[in-house]
Design a protein around this motif. Structure first.
Motif, PDB file in Angstrom:
ATOM      1  N   GLU A   1      37.291 -53.080  22.393  1.00 39.69           N
ATOM      2  CA  GLU A   1      38.271 -53.862  22.931  1.00 39.69           C
ATOM      3  C   GLU A   1      39.569 -53.479  22.897  1.00 39.69           C
ATOM      4  O   GLU A   1      40.565 -54.354  22.541  1.00 39.69           O
ATOM      5  CB  GLU A   1      38.178 -55.317  22.089  1.00 39.69           C
ATOM      6  N   LYS A   2      39.850 -52.166  23.486  1.00 35.43           N
ATOM      7  CA  LYS A   2      41.165 -51.601  23.599  1.00 35.43           C
ATOM      8  C   LYS A   2      42.088 -52.263  24.636  1.00 35.43           C
ATOM      9  O   LYS A   2      41.517 -52.280  25.933  1.00 35.43           O
ATOM     10  CB  LYS A   2      41.195 -50.138  23.763  1.00 35.43           C
ATOM     11  N   ARG A   3      43.114 -52.583  24.629  1.00 37.45           N
ATOM     12  CA  ARG A   3      44.296 -53.214  25.632  1.00 37.45           C
ATOM     13  C   ARG A   3      44.657 -51.850  26.224  1.00 37.45           C
ATOM     14  O   ARG A   3      45.484 -51.166  25.711  1.00 37.45           O
ATOM     15  CB  ARG A   3      45.101 -53.987  24.930  1.00 37.45           C
ATOM     16  N   LEU A   4      44.542 -52.049  27.369  1.00 36.54           N
ATOM     17  CA  LEU A   4      45.085 -51.070  28.241  1.00 36.54           C
ATOM     18  C   LEU A   4      46.068 -51.552  29.561  1.00 36.54           C
ATOM     19  O   LEU A   4      45.616 -52.578  29.971  1.00 36.54           O
ATOM     20  CB  LEU A   4      44.066 -50.079  29.059  1.00 36.54           C
TER      21      LEU A   4
ATOM     22  N   ASP B   1      36.962 -47.594  24.200  1.00 35.73           N
ATOM     23  CA  ASP B   1      37.750 -46.312  24.603  1.00 35.73           C
ATOM     24  C   ASP B   1      37.436 -45.459  23.684  1.00 35.73           C
ATOM     25  O   ASP B   1      37.535 -45.248  22.398  1.00 35.73           O
ATOM     26  CB  ASP B   1      39.160 -46.712  24.605  1.00 35.73           C
TER      27      ASP B   1
ATOM     28  N   GLU C   1      37.777 -46.879  19.994  1.00 34.71           N
ATOM     29  CA  GLU C   1      38.491 -48.152  19.812  1.00 34.71           C
ATOM     30  C   GLU C   1      37.709 -48.962  20.547  1.00 34.71           C
ATOM     31  O   GLU C   1      37.501 -48.925  21.903  1.00 34.71           O
ATOM     32  CB  GLU C   1      39.987 -48.226  20.118  1.00 34.71           C
TER      33      GLU C   1
END
Length: 156
Positions: A84-87, A104, A82
């Motif tokens: 620009e994966k938000r974590l 990710d 993925e």
């Protein structure tokens, strides 16, 4: 050679060669040397894609260009990722912020892309903080800004 403590490398001038027993990767480690590393298969796929991208595009583009090109190469390999994966960033069992990972991969390796002259200490600190805050164990820092791909792999 004990591989338990190998957590980083930079690409050098090693040449590829093949013997009957092992293949030397471009960063100088053999597959045999790296088999025990956490999430090595995923890290290896990312590094192979990054090398191909850097050899093709060279330096001079923005980080997002390299991220999308590596994504294209991973997609061709059938590797899940993925961009620009938000974590969530957790502190003392409470969500205190959000971090957007450049990439990710397989839910196992966080990748940060750079396009600067040379990786600096603060880039490594950023990667380590992201790993600590997200509970991830493996991170790769890839710099496409030099004449050779510069990489740093960190394991917590």
């Amino acid at each position: 050679m004990n591989t338990d403590n190998i957590t980083s490398w930079a690409f050098g001038n090693t040449e590829k060669y093949r013997t009957r027993k092992q293949k030397t990767l471009e960063h100088g480690n053999t597959r045999k040397d790296t088999e025990g590393l956490l999430h090595w298969e995923v890290s290896g796929s990312i590094l192979e894609a990054a090398v191909k991208v850097h050899k093709t595009l060279g330096r001079g583009f923005l980080e997002k260009v390299y991220a999308k090109a590596v994504a294209h190469e991973l997609r061709k390999q059938g590797v899940r990722f993925e961009l620009e994966k938000r974590l969530k960033v957790v502190y003392d069992q409470e969500v205190v912020g959000e971090y957007v990972a450049d990439m990710d991969v397989e839910g196992k390796v966080l990748v940060e892309f750079k396009a600067c002259e040379k990786l600096r200490v603060e880039h490594e600190a950023q990667l380590l903080n992201y790993l600590k805050a997200t509970g991830r164990r493996v991170g790769l820092l890839l710099n496409f800004g030099g004449s050779k791909l510069e990489s740093l792999r960190r394991v917590l």
